[in-house]
Design an enzyme around this catalytic site. Structure first.
Site, PDB file in Angstrom:
ATOM      1  N   PRO A  60      15.159 -20.517 -65.578  1.00 47.35           N
ATOM      2  CA  PRO A  60      14.820 -19.084 -64.984  1.00 47.35           C
ATOM      3  C   PRO A  60      13.204 -19.018 -65.020  1.00 47.35           C
ATOM      4  CG  PRO A  60      15.437 -18.867 -67.182  1.00 47.35           C
ATOM      5  CD  PRO A  60      15.706 -20.183 -66.691  1.00 47.35           C
ATOM      6  N   GLU A  61      12.275 -20.261 -65.357  1.00 39.83           N
ATOM      7  CA  GLU A  61      10.917 -19.963 -65.407  1.00 39.83           C
ATOM      8  C   GLU A  61      10.347 -20.421 -64.010  1.00 39.83           C
ATOM      9  OE1 GLU A  61       9.823 -18.750 -67.938  1.00 39.83           O
ATOM     10  OE2 GLU A  61      11.073 -19.504 -69.779  1.00 39.83           O
ATOM     11  N   GLY A  62       9.282 -19.600 -63.906  1.00 41.16           N
ATOM     12  CA  GLY A  62       8.780 -19.683 -62.431  1.00 41.16           C
ATOM     13  C   GLY A  62       8.008 -20.681 -62.214  1.00 41.16           C
ATOM     14  N   HIS A  97      -3.588  -9.502 -56.647  1.00 40.16           N
ATOM     15  CA  HIS A  97      -2.333 -10.149 -57.015  1.00 40.16           C
ATOM     16  C   HIS A  97      -1.533  -8.874 -57.446  1.00 40.16           C
ATOM     17  CE1 HIS A  97       0.647 -12.505 -59.267  1.00 40.16           C
ATOM     18  NE2 HIS A  97       1.218 -12.010 -58.222  1.00 40.16           N
ATOM     19  N   LEU A  98      -0.611  -8.538 -56.888  1.00 49.21           N
ATOM     20  CA  LEU A  98       0.289  -7.515 -57.577  1.00 49.21           C
ATOM     21  C   LEU A  98       1.564  -7.909 -57.689  1.00 49.21           C
ATOM     22  CD1 LEU A  98       0.021  -4.075 -55.368  1.00 49.21           C
ATOM     23  CD2 LEU A  98      -0.351  -4.406 -57.800  1.00 49.21           C
ATOM     24  N   ARG A  99       1.799  -8.269 -58.914  1.00 50.26           N
ATOM     25  CA  ARG A  99       3.296  -8.845 -59.472  1.00 50.26           C
ATOM     26  C   ARG A  99       4.162  -7.576 -59.274  1.00 50.26           C
ATOM     27  NH1 ARG A  99       7.360 -11.045 -60.645  1.00 50.26           N
ATOM     28  NH2 ARG A  99       7.465 -13.021 -62.045  1.00 50.26           N
ATOM     29  N   ASP A 151      -1.234 -17.873 -50.651  1.00 49.47           N
ATOM     30  CA  ASP A 151      -1.813 -16.478 -51.231  1.00 49.47           C
ATOM     31  C   ASP A 151      -2.700 -16.749 -52.359  1.00 49.47           C
ATOM     32  OD1 ASP A 151      -0.553 -14.398 -49.792  1.00 49.47           O
ATOM     33  OD2 ASP A 151       1.121 -14.393 -51.257  1.00 49.47           O
ATOM     34  N   THR A 153       1.420 -15.507 -65.032  1.00 52.36           N
ATOM     35  CA  THR A 153       0.739 -16.826 -64.971  1.00 52.36           C
ATOM     36  C   THR A 153       0.468 -16.986 -63.524  1.00 52.36           C
ATOM     37  OG1 THR A 153       3.162 -17.642 -64.585  1.00 52.36           O
ATOM     38  CG2 THR A 153       2.131 -17.866 -66.681  1.00 52.36           C
ATOM     39  N   PHE A 154       0.936 -16.272 -62.323  1.00 52.96           N
ATOM     40  CA  PHE A 154       0.492 -16.410 -61.026  1.00 52.96           C
ATOM     41  C   PHE A 154      -0.949 -16.194 -60.974  1.00 52.96           C
ATOM     42  CE2 PHE A 154       1.747 -16.106 -56.644  1.00 52.96           C
ATOM     43  CZ  PHE A 154       0.923 -15.938 -56.075  1.00 52.96           C
TER      44      PHE A 154
HETATM   45  C1  LIG Z   1       9.275 -12.544 -66.333  1.00 49.86           C
HETATM   46  C2  LIG Z   1       8.642 -13.996 -66.202  1.00 49.86           C
HETATM   47  O1  LIG Z   1       7.638 -14.054 -65.106  1.00 49.86           O
HETATM   48  C3  LIG Z   1       6.979 -15.197 -64.849  1.00 49.86           C
HETATM   49  O2  LIG Z   1       6.191 -14.964 -63.598  1.00 49.86           O
HETATM   50  P1  LIG Z   1       4.774 -15.225 -63.290  1.00 49.86           P
HETATM   51  O3  LIG Z   1       4.091 -15.550 -64.708  1.00 49.86           O
HETATM   52  O4  LIG Z   1       4.225 -13.779 -62.758  1.00 49.86           O
HETATM   53  O5  LIG Z   1       4.426 -16.034 -62.189  1.00 49.86           O
HETATM   54  P2  LIG Z   1       5.353 -17.362 -61.617  1.00 49.86           P
HETATM   55  O6  LIG Z   1       5.651 -18.233 -62.722  1.00 49.86           O
HETATM   56  O7  LIG Z   1       4.681 -18.115 -60.455  1.00 49.86           O
HETATM   57  O8  LIG Z   1       6.625 -16.524 -61.070  1.00 49.86           O
HETATM   58  C4  LIG Z   1       6.491 -15.794 -59.990  1.00 49.86           C
HETATM   59  C5  LIG Z   1       6.912 -16.125 -58.746  1.00 49.86           C
HETATM   60  O9  LIG Z   1       7.256 -15.003 -57.891  1.00 49.86           O
HETATM   61  C6  LIG Z   1       6.855 -15.102 -56.553  1.00 49.86           C
HETATM   62  N1  LIG Z   1       5.593 -14.535 -56.400  1.00 49.86           N
HETATM   63  C7  LIG Z   1       5.042 -13.692 -57.612  1.00 49.86           C
HETATM   64  N2  LIG Z   1       3.782 -12.828 -56.815  1.00 49.86           N
HETATM   65  C8  LIG Z   1       3.710 -13.631 -55.448  1.00 49.86           C
HETATM   66  C9  LIG Z   1       2.662 -13.357 -54.622  1.00 49.86           C
HETATM   67  O10 LIG Z   1       1.706 -12.528 -54.692  1.00 49.86           O
HETATM   68  N3  LIG Z   1       2.890 -14.036 -53.542  1.00 49.86           N
HETATM   69  C10 LIG Z   1       3.901 -14.737 -53.220  1.00 49.86           C
HETATM   70  N4  LIG Z   1       3.786 -15.514 -51.971  1.00 49.86           N
HETATM   71  N5  LIG Z   1       4.793 -15.074 -54.353  1.00 49.86           N
HETATM   72  C11 LIG Z   1       4.672 -14.395 -55.228  1.00 49.86           C
HETATM   73  C12 LIG Z   1       6.496 -16.741 -56.584  1.00 49.86           C
HETATM   74  O11 LIG Z   1       7.358 -17.562 -56.260  1.00 49.86           O
HETATM   75  C13 LIG Z   1       5.764 -17.204 -57.931  1.00 49.86           C
HETATM   76  O12 LIG Z   1       6.199 -18.516 -58.329  1.00 49.86           O
HETATM   77  C14 LIG Z   1       7.689 -16.282 -64.634  1.00 49.86           C
HETATM   78  O13 LIG Z   1       7.179 -17.620 -64.803  1.00 49.86           O
HETATM   79  C15 LIG Z   1       8.759 -16.371 -66.010  1.00 49.86           C
HETATM   80  O14 LIG Z   1       9.685 -17.427 -65.749  1.00 49.86           O
HETATM   81  C16 LIG Z   1       9.549 -15.049 -66.197  1.00 49.86           C
HETATM   82  O15 LIG Z   1      10.418 -14.751 -64.902  1.00 49.86           O
END
Ligand SMILES: C[C@@H]1O[C@H](OP(=O)(O)OP(=O)(O)OC[C@H]2O[C@@H](n3cnc4c(=O)[nH]c(N)nc43)[C@H](O)[C@@H]2O)[C@@H](O)[C@H](O)[C@@H]1O
Length: 397
Positions: free
Chosen positions: A21-23, A260-262, A339, A356-357
């Site tokens: 599940p990790e991103g 950056h709006l998650r 992005d 982490t994004f």
């Molecule tokens: C709840 C946790 O969240 C953590 O996410 P977090 O740290 O935000 O960050 P990531 O590990 O990158 O996972 C979020 C994913 O969502 C998409 N995404 C998020 N924000 C954007 C954006 O602004 N633009 C685009 N193009 N894509 C976006 C992208 O595929 C990104 O790799 C996960 O790593 C963990 O596994 C877990 O799910």
């Protein structure tokens, strides 16, 4: 990997994988931890890191494009990674090692008994597997598993290691294991950083240069829609990261606010530290006024309905909206990188709490030489009492 005379034999291969599940950006963090383990191993043996192919990530939700078995070169510059530690793609490992076999797989896990408060010690022990194994035997007694979508790959031996500690805690086990030429650490996120934010951390982080085609796409977009060029913004990039050392505060950034709006899984849990769209837009407007900027670039994973609402609330917002061809070419992973690249070049950046994004954007801006005041900012939830801002992790050369 050595003869009695100390001559180097063929390379030993280290492979790893992360909890499904990790991103993407959490996985980039795990790469940094594994890289420091590899540096420890290299002090006595000839190890190479095999890059785990990208694929089947939960967040990559675009339909109709195949996003599995993607090599690292889709997203990162391989020669840059290689200036830090020796790495090869999985396909190269298959070709070099002569078969789809990984000799030893260690599944990393915690200790069944947990750890006692106040008595932290680094340790590692071979233990019975706690969770059900994600590997099963085929008719030849070899182990099948996910293996990044490579269906022919097999493991010859699988066992579990209970770990508590930083990445290099595994080194003694790998070094004394003289027989296996390829060892995979599964669930590698169970290892901690050897030294978070230290020089070694930053060297590995700096070596994670985005693939050129993604940087070029981001730069063209900056130029075309945001009046942003490296010349005017003082964000020169050196293709050789080992030669890049920018004094803090040198970078000016393009004439736009980067956001950056998650959303998605960050709002489904009704977390207190994530704003409503109305709240976010209110903050964006006040920042634009304070910074005397007219443009705002928004990176977000918001669902379509939320994007429509955002467009109503913030009609001037600029987004990277890919054509079908661009989506096919860059894929969800590449679009996220673009992005991030555009946010990293903004005059001022504001991100989402504990994403982490957003953290990876902070680091990119640190590398580019931005004043930390323009980087370590995040939105606050409306109901949040104490809205602590992100920590400044100062780059170390
Ligand atoms: C709840 C946790 O969240 C953590 O996410 P977090 O740290 O935000 O960050 P990531 O590990 O990158 O996972 C979020 C994913 O969502 C998409 N995404 C998020 N924000 C954007 C954006 O602004 N633009 C685009 N193009 N894509 C976006 C992208 O595929 C990104 O790799 C996960 O790593 C963990 O596994 C877990 O799910």
């Amino acid at each position: 990997g050595k003869t009695s005379e100390g001559l180097l034999l063929e390379a030993l291969y280290l492979l790893y994988d992360v909890n499904p599940p990790e991103g993407f950006n959490l996985r980039r963090d795990v790469y940094i931890r594994i890289a420091s383990l590899l540096k420890t191993l290299l002090k006595s043996e000839n190890w190479v890191l095999v890059l785990p192919p990208w694929g089947r990530l939960y967040h990559w939700q675009s339909p109709d494009i195949l996003q599995v078995r993607l090599p690292w070169s889709e997203f990162f510059d391989l020669p840059s990674l290689n200036r830090n530690i020796p790495v090869i793609e999985y396909e190269q490992f298959l070709a070099e090692s002569g078969g789809p076999f990984i000799e030893q797989i260690y599944v990393l896990q915690g200790y069944a008994e947990g750890w006692k408060e106040g008595t932290w010690e680094e340790k590692i022990d071979e233990r019975p597997c706690i969770d059900q194994l994600m590997y099963s035997k085929d008719k030849h007694e070899y182990y099948r598993g996910w293996f990044w979508g490579y269906e022919e790959t097999r493991g010859l031996n699988v066992s579990c290691l209970s770990v508590q500690g930083s990445a290099s805690v595994v080194a003694p086990i790998l070094l004394k294991n003289t027989s296996a030429q390829s060892v995979m650490l599964d669930r590698a996120e169970n290892l901690l950083h050897d030294h978070y934010g230290g020089r070694d951390y930053w060297n590995t982080r700096r070596s994670m240069v985005f693939a050129k085609h993604l940087r070029v796409a981001g730069d063209e977009f900056r130029n075309k829609y945001l009046q942003s060029t490296d010349e005017a913004d003082r964000t020169h990039y050196n293709e050789d990261w080992t030669q890049m050392k920018v004094k803090m505060g040198t970078a000016l950034g393009g004439p736009y606010l980067g956001v950056h709006l998650r959303r998605k899984d960050f709002i489904w849990g009704h977390r207190e530290d994530v704003p409503s769209l109305q709240g976010a837009v209110k903050k964006i407007r006040s920042l634009l006024e304070m910074l005397k900027l007219e443009r705002v670039f928004v990176a977000t994973d918001a669902v379509e309905e939320e994007v429509e609402l955002l467009k109503k609330l913030l009609p001037e917002m600029v987004r990277f909206e890919p054509s079908w061809e661009e989506l096919e070419l860059y894929k969800d992973g590449g679009l996220a990188v673009i992005d991030q690249w555009i946010c990293a070049h903004a005059r001022y950046f504001i991100g989402t709490s504990v994403s982490t994004f957003s953290f990876r954007i902070h680091e990119e801006r640190e590398i580019l030489g931005f004043d930390p005041k323009t980087t370590y900012n995040r939105f606050c939830g409306e109901k949040e009492k104490n809205c602590e801002q992100p920590t400044h992790w100062k780059i170390v050369y």
